[in-house]
Design an enzyme around this catalytic site. Sequence first.
Site, PDB file in Angstrom:
ATOM      1  N   ASP A 109       0.829  -1.212   0.000  1.00  0.00           N
ATOM      2  CA  ASP A 109       0.000   0.000   0.000  1.00  0.00           C
ATOM      3  C   ASP A 109       0.862   1.261   0.000  1.00  0.00           C
ATOM      4  O   ASP A 109       2.011   1.252   0.431  1.00  0.00           O
ATOM      5  CB  ASP A 109      -0.946   0.012   1.209  1.00  0.00           C
ATOM      6  CG  ASP A 109      -0.206  -0.151   2.533  1.00  0.00           C
ATOM      7  OD1 ASP A 109       0.845  -0.826   2.556  1.00  0.00           O
ATOM      8  OD2 ASP A 109      -0.669   0.395   3.548  1.00  0.00           O
ATOM      9  N   GLU A 110       0.269   2.324  -0.509  1.00  0.00           N
ATOM     10  CA  GLU A 110       0.765   3.690  -0.327  1.00  0.00           C
ATOM     11  C   GLU A 110       2.219   3.901  -0.737  1.00  0.00           C
ATOM     12  O   GLU A 110       2.932   4.674  -0.108  1.00  0.00           O
ATOM     13  CB  GLU A 110       0.579   4.115   1.143  1.00  0.00           C
ATOM     14  CG  GLU A 110      -0.876   4.130   1.576  1.00  0.00           C
ATOM     15  CD  GLU A 110      -1.068   4.609   3.014  1.00  0.00           C
ATOM     16  OE1 GLU A 110      -2.000   5.393   3.233  1.00  0.00           O
ATOM     17  OE2 GLU A 110      -0.305   4.196   3.906  1.00  0.00           O
ATOM     18  N   LEU A 111       2.652   3.246  -1.799  1.00  0.00           N
ATOM     19  CA  LEU A 111       4.009   3.538  -2.285  1.00  0.00           C
ATOM     20  C   LEU A 111       3.987   4.912  -2.955  1.00  0.00           C
ATOM     21  O   LEU A 111       3.177   5.176  -3.835  1.00  0.00           O
ATOM     22  CB  LEU A 111       4.458   2.468  -3.285  1.00  0.00           C
ATOM     23  CG  LEU A 111       5.832   2.749  -3.928  1.00  0.00           C
ATOM     24  CD1 LEU A 111       6.942   2.719  -2.871  1.00  0.00           C
ATOM     25  CD2 LEU A 111       6.120   1.743  -5.029  1.00  0.00           C
TER      26      LEU A 111
END
Length: 586
Positions: free
Chosen positions: A349-351
């Site tokens: 997630d959320e790279l």
Amino acid sequence: MFLSLETIATVFLALADPVAAIWPIPNHIKTGKISLLVSQNVAVTYNDVPIAYTYGFEPNDVWDSVQIVEAGVSRALSAIFQSGLVPWKLRPKNSLNRFEPDLYSGPGWVTSLKIIASGTASQNSRFGDMNESYNLTLNTAGIATLSAFTSTGVLRGLETFAQLFYEHSNGNAWYTPYAPVSIQDQPKYQHRGVLLDVARNWFDVQSIYRTIDAIAWNKMNRLHLHATDSQSWPLEIPSMPEVASKGAYRSDLTYKAEDLEALHKYAVARGVELIVEIDMPGHIGSLSWSHPELLVAYDAFPYFWWCAEPPCGAFKLNSTDVAKFLDKLYADLMPRVAPYSAYFHMGGDELNANDSRLDPGVGTNATDVLQPLLQKFVSSNLARVAAYNLSAIVWEEIPLAWNVTLDNDTVVQTWQGESSVQMLTSQGIKVIDSNYNYWYLDCGRGEWLNFANGEAYSTYYPFGDWCNPVKNWRLVYSHDPADGLTDEEAKLVMGGEVALWSEMADETNLDSLLWPRGSAAAEVLWSGNKDLLTGQNRSQMEVSPRLNEWRERMLHRGVRAAPVQMVWCTQADNSTECSAPAGPGF
Ligand SMILES: *[C@@H]1O[C@H](CO)[C@@H](O)[C@H](O)[C@H]1NC(C)=O
Ligand SMILES: *[C@@H]1O[C@H](CO)[C@@H](O)[C@H](O)[C@H]1NC(C)=O
Ligand SMILES: *[C@@H]1O[C@H](CO)[C@@H](O)[C@H](O)[C@H]1NC(C)=O
Ligand SMILES: *[C@@H]1O[C@H](CO)[C@@H](O)[C@H](O)[C@H]1NC(C)=O
Ligand SMILES: *[C@@H]1O[C@H](CO)[C@@H](O)[C@H](O)[C@H]1NC(C)=O
Ligand SMILES: *[C@@H]1O[C@H](CO)[C@@H](O)[C@H](O)[C@H]1NC(C)=O
Ligand SMILES: *[C@@H]1O[C@H](CO)[C@@H](O)[C@H](O)[C@H]1NC(C)=O
Ligand SMILES: *[C@@H]1O[C@H](CO)[C@@H](O)[C@H](O)[C@H]1NC(C)=O
Ligand SMILES: *[C@@H]1O[C@H](CO)[C@@H](O)[C@H](O)[C@H]1NC(C)=O
Ligand SMILES: *[C@@H]1O[C@H](CO)[C@@H](O)[C@H](O)[C@H]1NC(C)=O
């Protein structure tokens, strides 16, 4: 839908007499009004062989279905006799005697509990997609029969059995007021879980055991351990001890290999599968304490250019050293996870693309450069997971934000809402849903970040958090992950998880944040949130008394679940007394 007269009668009975308060509500339940006592000498058999029960019995072989059942019986009887519920809080004030059987009138007894599991040994001992259905009957002659196809089904039925009983206020008798009982039950979704983030704050193993207990009581079957993040790495990796000894908040606040194995076994014995997540390539900053050369953007400033939450830190995306590290990490962890779980969660997630601007091997945030690198990164990890015959789980951004192609058995966990579930299932991808608008249990308690006087202070006043407001149990209950999908799409929804991200949670408030709000999701995932007869939303008037009772039962069994309502409401003649009028004016 064709409905037999019997079904209709069942439903009317349930409406008229909502007190057969089983949680989650069974698919089909019929109860009567005869009281029966039960004693600790009730004869229990499993496939016709008497089962001894010893309080606190833990199987030494978690694949032995006889031991699994014996331990389940031990827990159920302990729930009845040692943690018995005197329901004074759930009856009108000073009227418990009208609910309790008159012990001098010679009520009958529950004489036996006959447990039958017809499945084969492998069905009994295999985790993964398990047949959890069971039937439970109790006749007025006091014979209880619990049948299932697997030992996991038996465990689910035993949890229901325990909920039929109360402790008498004289303290020395136990009874059910509901005989005869007839229940047919099975889960709606195969994946019913809790995500616990043990990286933002430390949770001791006892609190995780307790959470597994409550998961099983709620007929949930997955504990997703978000085991590492940028803030700390508490999971011991024996082949690289520096990772946890340096990455943990304190070098000894770690889950040792034997802790993880014990947690896995404890979970399996309760029909729960523990799924480990190592989040990457973002959310990995804690590795900078042991392997700084593998990361970029650790503690980069200002954090919001590089990640969602300080201290940032992401893997270099084009590094052979990272690949070597991952070979070693997976070679260490996968063989320890594989005996107990069918899944490994690879995170994702959320790279933030900006991180790769700081990566000397890449030097840009351009998606056309990063996408192929991320595809390669993910594909290598998928191969590392597949080598141990596990299926991978990834967060939704991997396919949705980065167009990464996955294996055909990869499961995607969503958090950003209904449209994510729809987009993935319409592409034939299996989904576990944790829609933050409903199932993030950390939301609504304000910010954990500090805001300096002046502009930051006034911008963020009154300091609500990003997923404000709190997800009240009613909101949790209103969400079914398959709502709005076509039948084809809905089949790909494996289920869901409530999530407890732990920036502001630790052992002290764990129970009250998870329960009973997690129970609301547990019922949605086991029974759905709609009435089976009418297809309408199940009414809060029917649900809340059961949830009130369920909270009391969890409390008695040692989980400090939060109150659902004040006692004035739980003691009211009916749940409409604590209801709001429709329309304005409230
Ligand atoms: C469980 O197994 C039985 C027997 O094979 C089958 O009839 C039933 O449909 C299964 N239930 C579920 C939920 O898979
Ligand atoms: C429960 O009863 C139903 C109806 O008789 C039957 O179809 C089903 O196979 C039973 N399930 C179990 C687990 O015994
Ligand atoms: C990337 O960094 C720039 C500043 O260099 C910033 O303006 C932009 O918002 C950042 N992008 C993201 C997605 O955070
Ligand atoms: C990429 O970096 C530039 C600055 O080099 C920034 O303006 C832009 O917003 C960044 N894009 C993303 C997607 O972060
Ligand atoms: C990745 O690294 C290799 C080997 O160092 C290099 O040839 C390649 O250009 C790099 N790729 C990118 C996108 O920077
Ligand atoms: C994976 O499954 C295959 C086929 O069932 C089997 O041959 C192989 O030994 C398994 N590998 C591991 C690491 O368990
Ligand atoms: C993913 O694919 C969509 C649709 O083809 C495209 O709009 C988007 O830019 C792609 N994103 C990346 C990161 O490649
Ligand atoms: C999934 O992929 C494997 C190997 O790549 C293949 O053997 C299998 O048939 C595929 N399964 C489905 C359902 O497409
Ligand atoms: C049933 O629940 C859904 C989802 O919360 C909601 O949109 C709908 O208005 C509810 N229906 C009624 C009749 O209250
Ligand atoms: C609920 O209880 C109140 C107060 O005792 C009573 O006035 C009302 O009629 C009851 N409603 C129902 C639906 O039983």
